[in-house]
Design an enzyme around this catalytic site. Structure first.
Site, PDB file in Angstrom:
ATOM      1  N   LYS A 290       0.833  -1.211   0.000  1.00 26.48           N
ATOM      2  CA  LYS A 290       0.000   0.000   0.000  1.00 26.48           C
ATOM      3  C   LYS A 290       0.864   1.257   0.000  1.00 26.48           C
ATOM      4  CE  LYS A 290      -3.918   0.069   2.252  1.00 26.48           C
ATOM      5  NZ  LYS A 290      -4.961   0.158   3.317  1.00 26.48           N
TER       6      LYS A 290
ATOM      7  N   GLU B  27      10.255  -5.841   3.665  1.00 28.72           N
ATOM      8  CA  GLU B  27      10.394  -7.186   3.104  1.00 28.72           C
ATOM      9  C   GLU B  27       9.989  -7.217   1.637  1.00 28.72           C
ATOM     10  OE1 GLU B  27       9.083  -7.649   7.486  1.00 28.72           O
ATOM     11  OE2 GLU B  27       8.508  -6.428   5.753  1.00 28.72           O
TER      12      GLU B  27
ATOM     13  N   GLY C 285      -5.070  -4.945   4.996  1.00 31.20           N
ATOM     14  CA  GLY C 285      -4.443  -5.992   4.203  1.00 31.20           C
ATOM     15  C   GLY C 285      -5.119  -7.338   4.323  1.00 31.20           C
ATOM     16  N   ARG C 286      -5.528  -7.724   5.524  1.00 28.52           N
ATOM     17  CA  ARG C 286      -6.121  -9.045   5.713  1.00 28.52           C
ATOM     18  C   ARG C 286      -7.535  -9.134   5.165  1.00 28.52           C
ATOM     19  NH1 ARG C 286      -5.310  -6.255  10.253  1.00 28.52           N
ATOM     20  NH2 ARG C 286      -6.934  -5.896  11.803  1.00 28.52           N
TER      21      ARG C 286
ATOM     22  N   GLU D  51      -4.875 -11.317  14.227  1.00 29.97           N
ATOM     23  CA  GLU D  51      -4.455  -9.933  14.058  1.00 29.97           C
ATOM     24  C   GLU D  51      -5.626  -8.984  14.316  1.00 29.97           C
ATOM     25  OE1 GLU D  51      -1.169  -8.641  11.288  1.00 29.97           O
ATOM     26  OE2 GLU D  51      -2.898  -7.838  10.192  1.00 29.97           O
TER      27      GLU D  51
ATOM     28  N   HIS E 188      -4.103 -38.068  12.720  1.00 32.99           N
ATOM     29  CA  HIS E 188      -2.906 -38.815  13.101  1.00 32.99           C
ATOM     30  C   HIS E 188      -1.849 -37.883  13.692  1.00 32.99           C
ATOM     31  CE1 HIS E 188      -4.328 -42.500  11.063  1.00 32.99           C
ATOM     32  NE2 HIS E 188      -4.916 -41.631  10.258  1.00 32.99           N
TER      33      HIS E 188
ATOM     34  N   LYS F 184       8.855  -3.785  14.055  1.00 30.67           N
ATOM     35  CA  LYS F 184       9.397  -3.107  12.875  1.00 30.67           C
ATOM     36  C   LYS F 184      10.284  -1.931  13.281  1.00 30.67           C
ATOM     37  CE  LYS F 184       5.328  -4.085   9.968  1.00 30.67           C
ATOM     38  NZ  LYS F 184       4.241  -3.453   9.178  1.00 30.67           N
TER      39      LYS F 184
END
Length: 521
Positions: free
Chosen positions: A203, A209, A262-263, A348, A379, A488
């Site tokens: 954005k 990253e 974002g999510r 979040e 399992h 950050k």
């Protein structure tokens, strides 16, 4: 006590919980042969079975009364009208507007029109690439899309691309999120620069990253096709100036609405790789499925409102039975990444300890979400679900793919239904306590009639509205994420320090020692 825990609705549920402690779900089934019909909800083509909860009709009514006491309907109206319900950032919350449904007003209606314009441009890009009209600098058609983002810019499209891979009839899509160079290297390995389009999603166009991976991908493109990269780069960002300086044509910069976190962004231009790989029609079906669930959430009465009930049963166990976790078990290999997607969406959003009034809460909020694909999980960690000491509410997600081969389909569905039944009813084994299953483990079973864009759109929207509802009940802001920022801030001065081996002032001895260790030759 807070205003929530001191409210009449909360106190009524507390008293009811005390009465329900001794009730076993198997007894509720035994006394009501129509329990499944009473607690089943059909929504946007999906079936939700809430019959396996430690709940009576009275429980459901009291939970719905709690939601009403928190003014849920008014908050929902505010969200769909584009009011600034994200109060800490003074923003509206308008992922619902991206789906283009009716019932929107104010700022939401405006964002819907902006989203339609973006969809038109996305469609032009997708059709150009799918038809071969869009070609790289050397004249080759695009065969591979490399999507570079992180967090909400990655989880949604990655999950949906994996889930819908059987429907892909366009270019291959590769995802890069981790700043570990192996992530980018693995994505680029099967690609050729001459036939690759890189989609950069940030954005602000400053996410460290993403931009580190973006610069390396740009170098890779330049080494293969030269300096002119306009046909090889697309950005999803609001920072047009930075994107252009990076080498991206302005026509290839698609916007992200400030009111969409974002999510919640897979419905936006963040989903461009999906549209390219699956086709514009498939992306439209994804939006339509989400829109159908939006309409259900807005219009269905509380007692048959699937996202509302998902949220309220979660509140029931988190706040009145002390459950600290929630499991999602998808009995479909293509839904392998669903728990990863939901971890960000739920934790979040609702991993908060301060309410909207700035007060530290005196009740639990979002639980820890985990999961795996069934029947593999049977399992693995199901032993704890059956005979452990933790209460773990569960979502079973089934896909009724009638085209699937037998006996695979029958075995898969039988496994899911058997696990749900065993966790509900348990088993008494007098004289051999190690074989005793207490049962009474609560679960919701969600059945998708098929695995396609429409059903997945509806499923993800249901979970979004679950998160919203729980946030309203808990009086927290589900739409900021202040907690991710501190790391950050601390990381920035450490980047150069690790390279030089000289710790910056003010760090603790652990950080200083490890910086020296990492810099040692």
């Amino acid at each position: 006590m807070s205003r929530l825990t001191d409210s009449p609705a909360w106190k009524a549920l507390t008293a009811h919980r005390d009465a329900m402690r001794s009730v076993h779900v198997r007894d509720l089934f035994a006394t009501d042969p129509r329990r499944f019909d009473e607690f089943r909800v059909d929504a946007a083509g999906l079936t939700f079975d809430f019959s396996r909860h430690r709940a009576s009709v009275e429980t459901r009514n009291l939970l719905c009364a709690l939601a009403a006491s928190r003014d849920l309907a008014a908050w929902r109206t505010r969200m769909f009208a584009g009011k600034a319900i994200n109060h800490t950032e003074d923003r509206a919350v308008l992922h619902v507007a991206l789906r283009g449904g009716g019932g929107l007003s104010g700022a939401a209606a405006q964002v819907r029109e902006e989203a339609r314009a973006t969809l038109t441009r996305m469609g032009e890009i997708a059709r150009g690439i799918r038809s071969g009209a869009w070609r790289g600098a050397s004249g080759e058609a695009i065969t591979d899309i490399v999507h570079i983002g992180i967090g909400g810019s990655d989880f949604g499209p990655r999950f949906l691309m994996d889930a819908l891979r059987d429907l892909r009839d366009g270019p291959r899509v590769h995802f890069v999120a981790n700043v570990d160079p192996d992530d980018l290297g693995d994505a680029l390995a099967p690609c050729r620069p001459q036939s690759t389009l890189v989609v950069l999603v940030s954005k602000t166009f400053t996410t460290i990253e993403t931009m580190t991976n973006a610069e390396a991908a740009r170098d890779w493109l330049r080494a293969g096709v030269g300096a002119v990269l306009e046909q090889h780069l697309v950005a999803v960002s609001n920072n047009v100036t930075a994107a252009r300086a990076f080498g991206i044509a302005e026509a290839n910069v698609l916007p992200m609405a400030e009111s969409v976190g974002g999510r919640y962004s897979v419905w936006s231009a963040v989903g461009l790789p999906l549209m390219i790989a699956l086709g514009p029609e498939a992306f439209a079906d994804l939006l339509a499925g989400a829109r159908a669930m939006d309409e259900h959430f807005v219009n269905a009465p509380p007692a048959v409102n699937a996202p509302l009930l998902m949220a309220l049963y979660g509140v029931w166990y988190t706040n009145f039975f002390g459950a600290q976790t929630h499991a999602v078990l998808a009995y479909a290999r293509r839904l392998d990444l669903l728990p990863d997607y939901l971890q960000q969406l739920e934790m979040e959003s609702n991993g908060k300890r301060v309410d909207r009034d700035g007060q530290v809460v005196d009740y639990a909020t979002g639980p820890i979400l985990f999961g795996n694909v069934g029947a593999n999980s049977q399992h693995s960690f199901h032993q704890l679900l059956h005979q452990g000491t933790h209460l773990v509410p569960i979502d079973f997600v089934l896909v009724d793919r009638k085209s699937a081969r037998q006996p695979f389909r029958d075995i898969l569905h039988a496994s899911a239904l058997a696990q749900a039944a065993a966790l509900t009813h348990g088993q008494s084994a007098p004289g051999t306590p190690e074989r005793d299953y207490p049962g009474n483990a609560p679960s919701t079973t969600i059945v998708l009639p098929d695995l396609n864009p429409h059903t997945l759109g509806a499923l993800l929207a249901a979970y979004e509205h679950k998160v919203f509802t729980q946030g309203i009940v808990w009086n927290i802001n589900s739409f900021d994420q202040m907690g991710v920022e501190l790391g950050k801030v601390i990381a920035k001065p450490l980047i150069g320090a690790i390279g030089s081996g000289t710790p910056p002032a003010g760090v603790d001895s652990s950080v200083a020692g490890l910086i020296r260790r990492l810099a040692a030759k």
